[in-house]
Motif scaffolding. Structure first.
Motif, PDB file in Angstrom:
ATOM      1  N   HIS A   1      -6.152   3.006  -6.334  1.00  0.00           N
ATOM      2  CA  HIS A   1      -5.839   2.627  -4.960  1.00  0.00           C
ATOM      3  C   HIS A   1      -4.399   3.000  -4.620  1.00  0.00           C
ATOM      4  O   HIS A   1      -3.567   3.171  -5.516  1.00  0.00           O
ATOM      5  N   GLU A   2      -4.130   3.041  -3.337  1.00  0.00           N
ATOM      6  CA  GLU A   2      -2.777   3.338  -2.864  1.00  0.00           C
ATOM      7  C   GLU A   2      -1.743   2.406  -3.500  1.00  0.00           C
ATOM      8  O   GLU A   2      -0.723   2.865  -4.023  1.00  0.00           O
TER       9      GLU A   2
ATOM     10  N   SER B   1      -1.255   3.185  -7.194  1.00  0.00           N
ATOM     11  CA  SER B   1      -0.543   4.452  -7.383  1.00  0.00           C
ATOM     12  C   SER B   1       0.936   4.283  -7.085  1.00  0.00           C
ATOM     13  O   SER B   1       1.800   4.714  -7.865  1.00  0.00           O
ATOM     14  N   LYS B   2       1.227   3.632  -5.958  1.00  0.00           N
ATOM     15  CA  LYS B   2       2.633   3.486  -5.577  1.00  0.00           C
ATOM     16  C   LYS B   2       3.414   2.669  -6.595  1.00  0.00           C
ATOM     17  O   LYS B   2       4.570   2.960  -6.898  1.00  0.00           O
TER      18      LYS B   2
ATOM     19  N   LYS C   1      -2.714  -2.087   5.622  1.00  0.00           N
ATOM     20  CA  LYS C   1      -3.430  -0.880   5.188  1.00  0.00           C
ATOM     21  C   LYS C   1      -4.650  -1.199   4.331  1.00  0.00           C
ATOM     22  O   LYS C   1      -4.535  -1.856   3.294  1.00  0.00           O
TER      23      LYS C   1
ATOM     24  N   GLN D   1      -7.344  -0.853   1.584  1.00  0.00           N
ATOM     25  CA  GLN D   1      -7.314  -0.235   0.251  1.00  0.00           C
ATOM     26  C   GLN D   1      -8.731   0.189  -0.118  1.00  0.00           C
ATOM     27  O   GLN D   1      -9.503  -0.593  -0.669  1.00  0.00           O
TER      28      GLN D   1
ATOM     29  N   ASP E   1       2.672   6.556   1.338  1.00  0.00           N
ATOM     30  CA  ASP E   1       1.294   6.546   0.854  1.00  0.00           C
ATOM     31  C   ASP E   1       1.292   7.093  -0.576  1.00  0.00           C
ATOM     32  O   ASP E   1       2.189   7.859  -0.948  1.00  0.00           O
TER      33      ASP E   1
ATOM     34  N   LYS F   1      -1.430   8.337  -3.996  1.00  0.00           N
ATOM     35  CA  LYS F   1      -2.780   8.561  -4.498  1.00  0.00           C
ATOM     36  C   LYS F   1      -2.685   9.103  -5.914  1.00  0.00           C
ATOM     37  O   LYS F   1      -1.840   9.958  -6.200  1.00  0.00           O
TER      38      LYS F   1
END
Ligand code: GDP
Ligand code: MN
Length: 383
Positions: A4-5, A8-9, A45, A47, A205, A207
């Motif tokens: 998920h975003e 990943s972040k 946002k 997910q 963002d 990914k």
């Protein structure tokens, strides 16, 4: 495995990539509480493991915590490209001046990771590749030398970043590469990487796709797997130890060995058919696993015929035949079946299949088997 975003972040941040402050919630009230902590406008946002969430209404700006609750409620009731939204990320809203694309993928032909950057961030990179291919700058990364400073400098210049940003850009590019390497990723992407009003770079963002073959080295990541990423069939297949990928065609394929499975799919195409799936039952497949595989294939409503292509090396053809018969007892297939079993114990295997009451056509060569399967799927084959 896709992350998920927010996952990943967080992994990017571990390697020094600046990300907005924020947190994840599964309820609208939870989203509101996060918004309160942020003390300012936030972005709510969805997910879900698909791109283009913005266009689908899955990303909304909220000025107040009350507004964040309202938006989280709306987003949590959405379904985006068939996937239900179960979580929202609430991030401090960024004051976006420009949007950049920065990503790394494996370039198989080159046997290297390639870093790509573009001034056309925010939109899908495939779209940029199609409409403005010159806007994508690439550098190939030598696995022994790593990502070099001159390379990130070249990318920064190539996408028109001014000098004040090249240093920060270089650090982010290095961080992204470190994350890509550390987690055995096949893709790591920041889209958009933004330049904010106060002149900072920020990954808005994120990914990541992790190579499933590397997951055993990252038990912490394996726990992050979101079952919604897979179709129920793919989920069952993974649990049964089968490699299965669902496709759009009408010929179900049951094959042992990934290479043979690929060749089988190619030859089906060659004779004018389309495979309904990729399936590798693996070496030494026991009857039970074969039965599970067949059950999964027959659950697909698109399947009009099934092709068994088994090469008996470690896998014994009679074991596979037993599996096929066991599965028949259970699922009682109504579609025609074509079988090619060669190798260890093939005579015993064929003998077992011939005793079956189901419409089973045998073939000796792969070409013959594929042609028969294609004909069977069209209803042109009489057993
Ligand atoms: P995607 O549509 O799934 O790729 O989701 P993104 O996270 O990339 O968001 C899509 C777009 O929403 C971005 O390209 C931005 O234009 C916008 N956006 C996302 N976060 C923010 C934010 O914090 N502030 C502002 N102003 N826009 C944002
Ligand atoms: Mn994006």
């Amino acid at each position: 495995m896709k992350l998920h975003e927010y996952q990943s972040k967080r992994l990017f941040a571990v390697h020094g990539v600046p990300i907005p402050r924020g947190d994840v919630a599964t309820t609208a009230q939870g989203a509101g509480r996060i918004a309160e902590e942020m003390r300012g406008p936030v972005v709510v946002k969805s997910q879900v493991l698909v791109g283009g969430r913005g266009k689908a209404g899955g990303i909304r700006l909220a000025q107040t915590p009350a507004e964040a609750v309202e938006m989280a409620e709306a987003i949590l009731s959405l379904e985006i490209k068939g996937l239900p939204v179960r979580k929202v990320l609430v991030d401090e809203a960024a004051d976006i001046q420009t949007e950049i694309y920065l990503g790394i993928v494996v370039d198989r032909a080159n046997r290297r990771a390639v870093m790509m950057a573009s001034s056309e961030g925010g939109v899908e990179i495939e779209e940029v590749a199609r409409t403005k291919p010159d806007a994508i700058k690439k550098v190939s990364i030598d696995p022994f030398l790593g990502l070099r400073g001159y390379q990130t400098l070249g990318l920064a210049k190539g996408i028109g970043l001014t000098e004040e940003h090249t240093r920060a850009f270089g650090r982010i590019a290095q961080g992204l590469y470190k994350a890509f390497q550390a987690y055995d990723a096949s893709l790591a992407e920041i889209n958009p990487l933004v330049v904010t009003g106060d002149g900072k770079l920020l990954a808005v963002d994120g990914k990541m796709v992790i190579d499933d073959n590397g997951l055993f080295r990252h038990p912490d990541l394996a726990e992050m797997r979101d079952v919604d990423e897979e179709t129920p069939t793919e989920q069952q297949a993974r649990e049964a130890g089968l490699s299965y990928v669902q496709l759009e065609g009408e010929i179900g394929c049951m094959v042992n060995g990934a290479g043979l499975a690929m060749a089988t799919m190619d030859i089906i195409k060659h004779f004018g058919g389309a495979p309904a799936n990729f399936l590798d039952i693996g070496g030494g497949a026991k009857a039970e696993r074969v039965a599970t595989a067949l059950r999964l294939i027959l659950e697909d409503p698109n399947v009009r015929a099934v092709l068994f292509n088994v090469f008996g090396g470690i896998t014994r053809c009679d074991e596979v035949a037993k599996g096929i018969l066991t599965a028949f007892e259970e699922v009682k297939p109504t579609v025609p079946l074509v079988a090619r079993l060669v190798g260890t114990n093939e005579a015993e295997g064929r003998e077992l299949l011939n005793q079956s009451e189901y419409r089973l056509v045998t073939a000796t060569t792969l070409a013959e088997a594929a042609q028969k399967a294609v004909a069977a799927a069209r209803g042109e084959l009489s057993a």
